[in-house]
Motif scaffolding. Structure first.
Motif, PDB file in Angstrom:
ATOM      1  N   VAL A  60       0.853  -1.180   0.000  1.00 58.24           N
ATOM      2  CA  VAL A  60       0.000   0.000   0.000  1.00 58.24           C
ATOM      3  C   VAL A  60       0.893   1.235   0.000  1.00 58.24           C
ATOM      4  O   VAL A  60       2.097   1.156   0.257  1.00 58.24           O
ATOM      5  CB  VAL A  60      -0.941   0.030   1.230  1.00 58.24           C
ATOM      6  CG1 VAL A  60      -1.915  -1.128   1.200  1.00 58.24           C
ATOM      7  CG2 VAL A  60      -0.128  -0.015   2.525  1.00 58.24           C
ATOM      8  N   SER A  61       0.302   2.379  -0.275  1.00 61.28           N
ATOM      9  CA  SER A  61       1.064   3.622  -0.255  1.00 61.28           C
ATOM     10  C   SER A  61       1.600   3.894   1.142  1.00 61.28           C
ATOM     11  O   SER A  61       0.917   3.647   2.145  1.00 61.28           O
ATOM     12  CB  SER A  61       0.169   4.785  -0.696  1.00 61.28           C
ATOM     13  OG  SER A  61       0.813   6.030  -0.487  1.00 61.28           O
ATOM     14  N   GLN A  62       2.814   4.428   1.223  1.00 55.95           N
ATOM     15  CA  GLN A  62       3.382   4.710   2.532  1.00 55.95           C
ATOM     16  C   GLN A  62       2.984   6.102   3.040  1.00 55.95           C
ATOM     17  O   GLN A  62       3.250   6.430   4.195  1.00 55.95           O
ATOM     18  CB  GLN A  62       4.905   4.589   2.503  1.00 55.95           C
ATOM     19  CG  GLN A  62       5.645   5.729   1.821  1.00 55.95           C
ATOM     20  CD  GLN A  62       7.151   5.578   1.930  1.00 55.95           C
ATOM     21  OE1 GLN A  62       7.692   4.479   1.759  1.00 55.95           O
ATOM     22  NE2 GLN A  62       7.848   6.665   2.212  1.00 55.95           N
ATOM     23  N   ASP A 114     -11.311 -15.454  -2.557  1.00 55.24           N
ATOM     24  CA  ASP A 114      -9.957 -15.987  -2.514  1.00 55.24           C
ATOM     25  C   ASP A 114      -9.044 -15.052  -1.734  1.00 55.24           C
ATOM     26  O   ASP A 114      -9.324 -13.858  -1.580  1.00 55.24           O
ATOM     27  CB  ASP A 114      -9.411 -16.242  -3.918  1.00 55.24           C
ATOM     28  CG  ASP A 114      -9.562 -15.028  -4.832  1.00 55.24           C
ATOM     29  OD1 ASP A 114     -10.392 -14.155  -4.539  1.00 55.24           O
ATOM     30  OD2 ASP A 114      -8.852 -14.950  -5.853  1.00 55.24           O
ATOM     31  N   LEU A 115      -7.962 -15.605  -1.238  1.00 52.25           N
ATOM     32  CA  LEU A 115      -6.969 -14.834  -0.486  1.00 52.25           C
ATOM     33  C   LEU A 115      -5.595 -15.408  -0.819  1.00 52.25           C
ATOM     34  O   LEU A 115      -5.293 -16.556  -0.499  1.00 52.25           O
ATOM     35  CB  LEU A 115      -7.228 -14.929   1.018  1.00 52.25           C
ATOM     36  CG  LEU A 115      -6.336 -14.066   1.917  1.00 52.25           C
ATOM     37  CD1 LEU A 115      -6.604 -12.588   1.660  1.00 52.25           C
ATOM     38  CD2 LEU A 115      -6.569 -14.390   3.386  1.00 52.25           C
ATOM     39  N   HIS A 116      -4.767 -14.573  -1.488  1.00 53.02           N
ATOM     40  CA  HIS A 116      -3.435 -15.031  -1.883  1.00 53.02           C
ATOM     41  C   HIS A 116      -2.581 -13.827  -2.220  1.00 53.02           C
ATOM     42  O   HIS A 116      -3.049 -12.675  -2.248  1.00 53.02           O
ATOM     43  CB  HIS A 116      -3.520 -15.979  -3.081  1.00 53.02           C
ATOM     44  CG  HIS A 116      -4.352 -15.464  -4.218  1.00 53.02           C
ATOM     45  ND1 HIS A 116      -3.895 -14.526  -5.112  1.00 53.02           N
ATOM     46  CD2 HIS A 116      -5.635 -15.731  -4.586  1.00 53.02           C
ATOM     47  CE1 HIS A 116      -4.833 -14.249  -5.995  1.00 53.02           C
ATOM     48  NE2 HIS A 116      -5.913 -14.961  -5.691  1.00 53.02           N
ATOM     49  N   GLY A 117      -1.317 -14.072  -2.493  1.00 53.55           N
ATOM     50  CA  GLY A 117      -0.358 -12.995  -2.666  1.00 53.55           C
ATOM     51  C   GLY A 117      -0.523 -12.171  -3.924  1.00 53.55           C
ATOM     52  O   GLY A 117       0.024 -11.071  -4.009  1.00 53.55           O
ATOM     53  N   ASN A 118      -1.269 -12.652  -4.917  1.00 56.41           N
ATOM     54  CA  ASN A 118      -1.456 -11.881  -6.137  1.00 56.41           C
ATOM     55  C   ASN A 118      -2.503 -10.781  -5.997  1.00 56.41           C
ATOM     56  O   ASN A 118      -2.632  -9.936  -6.869  1.00 56.41           O
ATOM     57  CB  ASN A 118      -1.855 -12.798  -7.302  1.00 56.41           C
ATOM     58  CG  ASN A 118      -0.655 -13.450  -7.945  1.00 56.41           C
ATOM     59  OD1 ASN A 118       0.488 -13.160  -7.597  1.00 56.41           O
ATOM     60  ND2 ASN A 118      -0.890 -14.358  -8.877  1.00 56.41           N
ATOM     61  N   GLY A 143      -4.181  -7.399  -4.525  1.00 56.84           N
ATOM     62  CA  GLY A 143      -3.773  -6.147  -3.902  1.00 56.84           C
ATOM     63  C   GLY A 143      -4.286  -6.066  -2.479  1.00 56.84           C
ATOM     64  O   GLY A 143      -5.201  -6.809  -2.085  1.00 56.84           O
ATOM     65  N   GLN A 144      -3.726  -5.147  -1.701  1.00 61.00           N
ATOM     66  CA  GLN A 144      -4.109  -5.061  -0.299  1.00 61.00           C
ATOM     67  C   GLN A 144      -5.592  -4.767  -0.135  1.00 61.00           C
ATOM     68  O   GLN A 144      -6.248  -5.321   0.750  1.00 61.00           O
ATOM     69  CB  GLN A 144      -3.280  -3.986   0.404  1.00 61.00           C
ATOM     70  CG  GLN A 144      -3.522  -3.900   1.913  1.00 61.00           C
ATOM     71  CD  GLN A 144      -3.172  -5.184   2.633  1.00 61.00           C
ATOM     72  OE1 GLN A 144      -2.330  -5.942   2.169  1.00 61.00           O
ATOM     73  NE2 GLN A 144      -3.820  -5.446   3.746  1.00 61.00           N
ATOM     74  N   GLU A 171      -8.221  -7.205   1.877  1.00 58.02           N
ATOM     75  CA  GLU A 171      -9.010  -6.756   3.024  1.00 58.02           C
ATOM     76  C   GLU A 171     -10.507  -6.939   2.781  1.00 58.02           C
ATOM     77  O   GLU A 171     -11.242  -7.340   3.683  1.00 58.02           O
ATOM     78  CB  GLU A 171      -8.689  -5.299   3.334  1.00 58.02           C
ATOM     79  CG  GLU A 171      -7.273  -5.091   3.866  1.00 58.02           C
ATOM     80  CD  GLU A 171      -6.943  -3.627   4.105  1.00 58.02           C
ATOM     81  OE1 GLU A 171      -7.813  -2.776   3.799  1.00 58.02           O
ATOM     82  OE2 GLU A 171      -5.834  -3.338   4.585  1.00 58.02           O
ATOM     83  N   ARG A 172     -10.972  -6.634   1.559  1.00 55.64           N
ATOM     84  CA  ARG A 172     -12.399  -6.798   1.260  1.00 55.64           C
ATOM     85  C   ARG A 172     -12.815  -8.253   1.339  1.00 55.64           C
ATOM     86  O   ARG A 172     -13.875  -8.578   1.890  1.00 55.64           O
ATOM     87  CB  ARG A 172     -12.706  -6.234  -0.136  1.00 55.64           C
ATOM     88  CG  ARG A 172     -12.680  -4.725  -0.221  1.00 55.64           C
ATOM     89  CD  ARG A 172     -13.263  -4.243  -1.548  1.00 55.64           C
ATOM     90  NE  ARG A 172     -12.507  -4.715  -2.685  1.00 55.64           N
ATOM     91  CZ  ARG A 172     -11.461  -4.071  -3.196  1.00 55.64           C
ATOM     92  NH1 ARG A 172     -11.043  -2.942  -2.647  1.00 55.64           N
ATOM     93  NH2 ARG A 172     -10.823  -4.550  -4.253  1.00 55.64           N
TER      94      ARG A 172
END
Length: 507
Positions: A97-99, A257-261, A263-264, A268-269
């Motif tokens: 995510v943006s810092q 689904d929940l995996h590394g591809n 986006g944040q 979260e959704r």
């Protein structure tokens, strides 16, 4: 539940006194509250001998390190109500995510930071955060940090905190370098071991179901996913997780689904939809195997058996949490049976493999009530992006005209004429008048497509063709005299100049 968990009962007296503590306990044993309570109480000055901390920009006084974004988010969710009551502030720091929001929070003076090592080190190097005032540091799921290769970064982070600060480390095991971390950074720690990763959970039942082929496996997985309660299905790859979630949803079993591809925001959704019960099936990779806590998960399914026993135990730990009951099912193809036998033996799990097909009794026992199928919603119509690639006449993104400000005018016969604003003013035709070419009306191109050639175009006695390769221009009349060869774009001479896109009549 009002009674403290064993790990909390064992560690709280020591952590509240400021001692370094090593807590060993399996996932789901209540470790988050075990370190959250002393962290907040000591920083708020609610323990004898302590003073409330001062809010200083970019210099937090409490630090919690976690291996994944999801775990960091859940730790923060547990800490925030406690911190709010003590007038302390909490923020999360992780990548993906943006810092900028993280920088803004730190500039406002944050007391407790819950962070993943990678982004935290980035901000330290940029001078956005200093750990010089940290009084209490917590390492959660330290063994998972080791598995992910985070230990070098963790060592650098711990070295940036004051040596006299309190340090708490919680881990299911002490392998892969975690023991060296304890020796280097914890001062005379008190060790409390409640449950190790290999400790069986009495409220958890294990089943190994063998299937003859992939087709039967698909049907069995769908049956197991079709219950009324929450269930987590684990796959080996990100692609498989995404594919299975789509297949289940299409079959009337809503799944996320929940995996590394992802986006944040999507992660979260999807996790929120599963946590609130809006969707009862979560299909995940091992990203969800550690630290993710959702109440009342009644079933965990290893759609793809994990590679080693620790992963099996951590995946399975998503159910039977906090005293609840749960079941774990491993689906096994014939070629996987030998590896699964070895894995369950190492995990201390006794489960006799049993062959199944759709309709098997064990499936009905595991899923006694099937949820009503849900018709998948129709996908939203795609929105074409604005710009040169936008299809003429199609919707532009955000309700804006495509680049080039294409104007649309009413043409002959109720159709429309689309004219790119970059065309020469002299090339525009009066409203309602059909453009003529060599004394003959120009024919409309098939499909009404607008050609978008920007460079010079060649006109000949044959068909005019745009540089984009579109076909269908009207043939020139035999009486039309036109010199062959390139023509300067925008030059009006009898026929309208064709640049930036042909004029077309619809209808």
């Amino acid at each position: 539940m009002t009674d403290a968990f064993p790990i909390q009962t064992a560690t709280l007296p020591d952590t509240l006194q400021g001692r370094d503590v090593l807590g060993r306990g399996r996932t789901g044993s209540g470790k988050t509250l075990a370190f959250s309570l002393p962290l907040v109480a000591r920083l708020a000055g609610q323990v004898p001998g302590t003073q409330p901390v001062r809010h200083v920009a970019r210099r937090p006084t409490g630090l919690v390190l976690a291996p994944t974004r999801e775990l960091a988010t859940q730790i923060a969710a547990t800490l925030e109500p406690l911190a709010r009551a003590a007038r302390l502030s909490v923020t999360t720091i992780f990548g993906g995510v943006s810092q900028r929001p993280q920088e803004s929070a730190l500039n406002g003076g944050i007391d407790i930071v819950v962070a993943c090592p990678g982004r935290l080190e980035d901000l330290m190097k940029q001078g956005v955060i200093s750990l010089a005032d940290v009084k209490i540091t917590v390492l959660d799921e330290a063994d998972h940090m080791a598995d992910l290769g985070f230990l070098p970064g963790v060592k650098r982070i711990l070295s940036a905190t004051p040596k006299g600060g309190q340090r708490l480390l919680f881990s299911a095991t002490l392998d892969n370098g975690v023991d060296a971390l304890v020796k280097a950074f914890l001062r005379d720690p008190l060790r409390h071991s409640v449950d190790t990763a290999q400790s069986p959970v009495s409220a958890m039942t294990h089943h190994v179901l063998t299937v003859p082929d992939a087709e039967v496996k698909r049907d069995v997985v769908q049956h197991l996913a079709s219950g009324t309660g929450r269930r987590v299905l684990f796959t080996r790859t990100k692609h498989a997780a995404k594919k299975l979630a789509k297949q289940l949803t299409s079959a009337g079993v809503p799944a996320v689904d929940l995996h590394g591809n992802l986006g944040q925001g999507a992660r979260e959704r999807n996790l929120e939809a599963f946590s609130t019960g809006a969707v009862k099936v979560l299909v995940a990779t091992d990203i969800a195997a550690r630290g993710i806590h959702v109440d009342d998960v009644e079933l965990v399914v290893h759609v793809d058996p994990p590679a080693e026993h620790k992963a099996y135990l951590h995946r399975s730990g998503r159910t039977a949490r906090a005293g609840s009951e749960g079941a774990v099912v491993t689906i096994v193809l014939p070629e996987q049976l030998s590896d699964v036998r070895s894995m369950t033996r190492q995990a201390g799990i006794q489960a006799t493999p049993q062959p199944v097909r759709p309709g098997a009794r064990v499936l009905n026992d595991l899923v006694p009530t099937l949820a009503a199928p849900v018709a998948p919603s129709a996908p939203a119509a795609p929105v074409r992006p604005a710009g040169r690639g936008a299809t003429p006449g199609g919707p532009a993104a955000d309700g804006q005209r495509p680049a080039g400000r294409s104007r649309r005018r009413r043409g002959k016969g109720g159709g429309t004429t689309s004219t790119d604003a970059s065309a020469s003013r002299g090339a525009r035709q009066p409203s309602g008048a059909a453009p003529r070419q060599g004394g003959q009306p120009a024919r409309a191109a098939a499909g009404g497509a607008q050609r978008s050639s920007v460079g010079a175009q060649r006109s000949s006695a044959g068909a005019q063709r745009s540089s984009g390769g579109a076909a269908g221009a009207a043939p020139a009349s035999s009486g039309a005299r036109r010199p062959a060869g390139p023509r300067r774009a925008g030059r009006a001479s009898g026929a309208p100049a064709q640049r930036g896109g042909d004029q077309r009549h619809g209808g």
